[in-house]
Design a protein around this motif. Sequence first.
Motif, PDB file in Angstrom:
ATOM      1  N   ASN A  53       0.661  -1.037  -0.228  1.00 50.65           N
ATOM      2  CA  ASN A  53       0.131   0.161   0.002  1.00 50.65           C
ATOM      3  C   ASN A  53       0.616   1.315  -0.133  1.00 50.65           C
ATOM      4  O   ASN A  53       1.814   1.271   0.590  1.00 50.65           O
ATOM      5  CB  ASN A  53      -0.742   0.143   0.914  1.00 50.65           C
ATOM      6  N   SER A  62     -13.832   7.222  -2.469  1.00 51.59           N
ATOM      7  CA  SER A  62     -13.091   5.528  -3.173  1.00 51.59           C
ATOM      8  C   SER A  62     -13.088   4.884  -4.828  1.00 51.59           C
ATOM      9  O   SER A  62     -14.165   5.502  -5.100  1.00 51.59           O
ATOM     10  CB  SER A  62     -13.487   4.292  -2.285  1.00 51.59           C
ATOM     11  N   ARG A  83      -9.587  -0.065  -6.198  1.00 48.44           N
ATOM     12  CA  ARG A  83      -8.052   0.167  -4.822  1.00 48.44           C
ATOM     13  C   ARG A  83      -8.053   2.018  -4.564  1.00 48.44           C
ATOM     14  O   ARG A  83      -7.097   1.775  -3.423  1.00 48.44           O
ATOM     15  CB  ARG A  83      -7.173  -0.476  -5.603  1.00 48.44           C
ATOM     16  N   THR A 103      -4.063   0.578  -3.253  1.00 53.68           N
ATOM     17  CA  THR A 103      -4.246  -0.460  -1.412  1.00 53.68           C
ATOM     18  C   THR A 103      -3.845  -1.614  -2.238  1.00 53.68           C
ATOM     19  O   THR A 103      -4.375  -2.026  -3.976  1.00 53.68           O
ATOM     20  CB  THR A 103      -5.813  -0.768  -0.970  1.00 53.68           C
TER      21      THR A 103
END
Lengths: 114, 113
Positions: free
Chosen positions: B18, B58, B61, B78
Amino acid sequence: DSGVTQTPKHLITATGQRVTLRCSPRSGDLSVYWYQQSLDQGLQFLIQYYNGEERAKGNILERFSAQQFPDLHSELNLSSLELGDSALYFCASSVGTSGANVLTFGAGSRLTVL
Amino acid sequence: KNQVEQSPQSLIILEGKNCTLQCNYTVSPFSNLRWYKQDTGRGPVSLTIMTFSENTKSNGRYTATLDADTKQSSLHITASQLSDSASYICVVSASGGYQKVTFGTGTKLQVIP
């Protein structure tokens, strides 16, 4: 494919020459923006047109000019070219004129001045 | 003067890890903040857009956060993939016309196997 079409993709020319870059905005978008991105640099805003009229001007040199035609496509004219004009030139489009609009970018035109 | 500063300038991470990219701005009056992803030699593509009242958004990812009080935003990626290698650009708009849009210089991310 973003829907914004730029031509040509690549262009090589000599100092002192003049070139024209073309942009067709995404269907339904009335605003067109031009940006310059030199190697490893951020995007520099040049100029914005909305429905044929100039709306905002950034750091555009006097040797550069642009226009937007009735069919909404736009052209960026670069004249008396210098080595430092070598860059990627991006066109973007949006529905309206406000800074809140999300821009859709084209794939860019890479200009090399020798 | 309106400014957008991004950090780090560049970042190398291992695939699967990440990472978090930062954006600090002094744009006023604030209208919205956007993150764009720009693959090398390609046009930027919008990832997220947030207004004053939104503090998280969001897109797969990618998760962007916004703290309008401290004038900071972050983009968290992520489980990074090789295709995440790109420049990530923070763009902040002030209320008004398009000349009120300020671009950051971007963070160059490289994801290695």
